[in-house]
Design a protein around this motif. Structure first.
Motif, short mmCIF file in Angstrom:
data_model
loop_
_atom_site.label_atom_id
_atom_site.label_comp_id
_atom_site.label_asym_id
_atom_site.label_seq_id
_atom_site.Cartn_x
_atom_site.Cartn_y
_atom_site.Cartn_z
N ARG A 48 34.84 36.77 -0.89
CA ARG A 48 34.52 38.20 -0.79
C ARG A 48 33.01 38.41 -0.71
O ARG A 48 32.53 39.24 0.06
CB ARG A 48 35.10 38.96 -1.98
CG ARG A 48 36.62 39.07 -1.94
CD ARG A 48 37.13 39.91 -3.10
NE ARG A 48 38.55 39.87 -3.25
CZ ARG A 48 39.42 40.59 -2.56
NH1 ARG A 48 38.99 41.39 -1.61
NH2 ARG A 48 40.72 40.50 -2.78
N ALA A 52 30.79 39.90 2.59
CA ALA A 52 29.78 40.97 2.48
C ALA A 52 28.46 40.51 3.09
O ALA A 52 27.77 41.29 3.77
CB ALA A 52 29.59 41.36 1.02
N ASN A 75 31.71 48.05 9.44
CA ASN A 75 31.66 48.56 8.06
C ASN A 75 33.05 48.83 7.51
O ASN A 75 33.33 48.56 6.34
CB ASN A 75 30.82 49.85 8.01
CG ASN A 75 29.36 49.58 8.27
OD1 ASN A 75 28.87 48.46 8.09
ND2 ASN A 75 28.64 50.60 8.72
N GLU A 76 33.94 49.34 8.37
CA GLU A 76 35.31 49.62 7.93
C GLU A 76 36.02 48.33 7.52
O GLU A 76 36.68 48.27 6.48
CB GLU A 76 36.06 50.31 9.07
CG GLU A 76 37.46 50.72 8.72
CD GLU A 76 38.16 51.40 9.88
OE1 GLU A 76 39.38 51.23 9.99
OE2 GLU A 76 37.49 52.09 10.68
N TYR A 77 35.88 47.29 8.33
CA TYR A 77 36.49 46.00 7.98
C TYR A 77 35.83 45.41 6.73
O TYR A 77 36.50 44.76 5.92
CB TYR A 77 36.42 45.02 9.14
CG TYR A 77 37.40 45.35 10.24
CD1 TYR A 77 38.76 45.43 9.98
CD2 TYR A 77 36.96 45.58 11.53
CE1 TYR A 77 39.66 45.73 10.98
CE2 TYR A 77 37.86 45.88 12.55
CZ TYR A 77 39.21 45.96 12.26
OH TYR A 77 40.10 46.25 13.26
N GLY A 78 34.54 45.64 6.57
CA GLY A 78 33.86 45.17 5.37
C GLY A 78 34.40 45.83 4.12
O GLY A 78 34.59 45.17 3.08
N ARG A 79 34.66 47.14 4.19
CA ARG A 79 35.25 47.84 3.04
C ARG A 79 36.65 47.33 2.74
O ARG A 79 37.02 47.14 1.59
CB ARG A 79 35.29 49.36 3.31
CG ARG A 79 33.95 50.04 3.13
CD ARG A 79 34.08 51.56 3.17
NE ARG A 79 34.50 52.05 4.47
CZ ARG A 79 33.68 52.27 5.50
NH1 ARG A 79 32.39 52.04 5.37
NH2 ARG A 79 34.15 52.73 6.64
N GLU A 80 37.41 47.08 3.80
CA GLU A 80 38.77 46.57 3.60
C GLU A 80 38.74 45.18 2.96
O GLU A 80 39.54 44.88 2.07
CB GLU A 80 39.53 46.53 4.92
CG GLU A 80 40.99 46.23 4.73
CD GLU A 80 41.83 46.57 5.95
OE1 GLU A 80 43.02 46.28 5.89
OE2 GLU A 80 41.29 47.10 6.93
N ALA A 82 36.56 44.07 0.97
CA ALA A 82 36.10 44.18 -0.42
C ALA A 82 37.13 44.82 -1.34
O ALA A 82 36.98 44.78 -2.57
CB ALA A 82 34.81 44.99 -0.46
N ASP A 83 38.17 45.40 -0.77
CA ASP A 83 39.20 46.08 -1.57
C ASP A 83 39.94 45.08 -2.45
O ASP A 83 40.49 44.09 -1.96
CB ASP A 83 40.18 46.79 -0.63
CG ASP A 83 41.22 47.62 -1.35
OD1 ASP A 83 41.30 47.56 -2.60
OD2 ASP A 83 41.97 48.34 -0.66
#
Length: 196
Positions: A48, A52, A75-80, A82-83
């Motif tokens: 993870r 990032a 950024n959207e895939y990065g947030r996913e 990190a979930d």
């Protein structure tokens, strides 16, 4: 209304056990979907962190390559990625998408992208080989079970219910709040109104 159905013989029904079990659900639905079930906690945490880092590197690379329009998707895939509650399928999709954007649009190739590729492949292989093993085990059990008299009797009971057709139970609620339930009766479709 009773129906006449051309049922397969017992031998045909038994021979169909493998196909029936394999098509009853996806192999991946037979195993846990949490990444922590497939990677050690320390390795998952490192992956993870690594994702990032790759996202940050890719944002810079996209800007430098003149492809900044891809940054919101990255950024959207990065947030996913990190979930904490993401499934294996969603996590591997996010990692694969991060790497694809970084390498194809940002022309990025770093030790971090290589390491993320490695972890992505490890998690994917572990998850899907586990899912395949679970499916193979379920198929073996289904084939063994269909060879038993108990399974055949259950199938005959199921066939009898299907041939009888649907049943209707009437529940009557009385003024005093009590209710009565009728015995199941064969369903009779409403008569069609024909105009002459």
């Amino acid at each position: 209304m009773p129906r006449a159905i051309a049922w397969p013989t017992r031998e045909q029904w038994q021979a169909d056990a493998e196909r029936a079990e394999r098509t009853s659900r996806r192999a991946a639905d037979r195993v846990p979907s949490a990444p922590a079930d497939w990677l050690p906690p320390a390795e998952l945490a490192e992956a993870r962190r690594l994702a990032a880092v790759v996202v940050r590197q890719a944002r810079k690379a996209l800007t430098a390559a003149g492809n900044a329009a891809h940054r919101p998707t990255l950024n959207e895939y990065g947030r996913e990625a990190a979930d904490a509650d993401v499934t294996v399928s969603a996590l591997t999709c996010a990692w694969r998408s991060i790497l694809r954007i970084a390498e194809e649009q940002g022309e990025l190739s770093t030790p971090e992208t290589a390491q993320l590729h490695k972890v992505y492949e490890e998690l994917t292989d572990s998850y899907y080989s586990g899912a395949q093993a679970a499916e193979d085990q379920a198929v073996r059990q289904a084939v063994e079970f269909r060879a038993t008299e108990e399974a055949w009797q259950q199938e005959l009971d199921r066939r009898a219910r299907v041939e009888r057709g649907p049943k209707v139970t009437t529940i009557t609620v009385h003024a005093d709040g009590t209710s009565t339930v009728s015995d199941p009766q064969p369903y009779r479709p409403p008569a069609s109104h024909r105009r002459f």
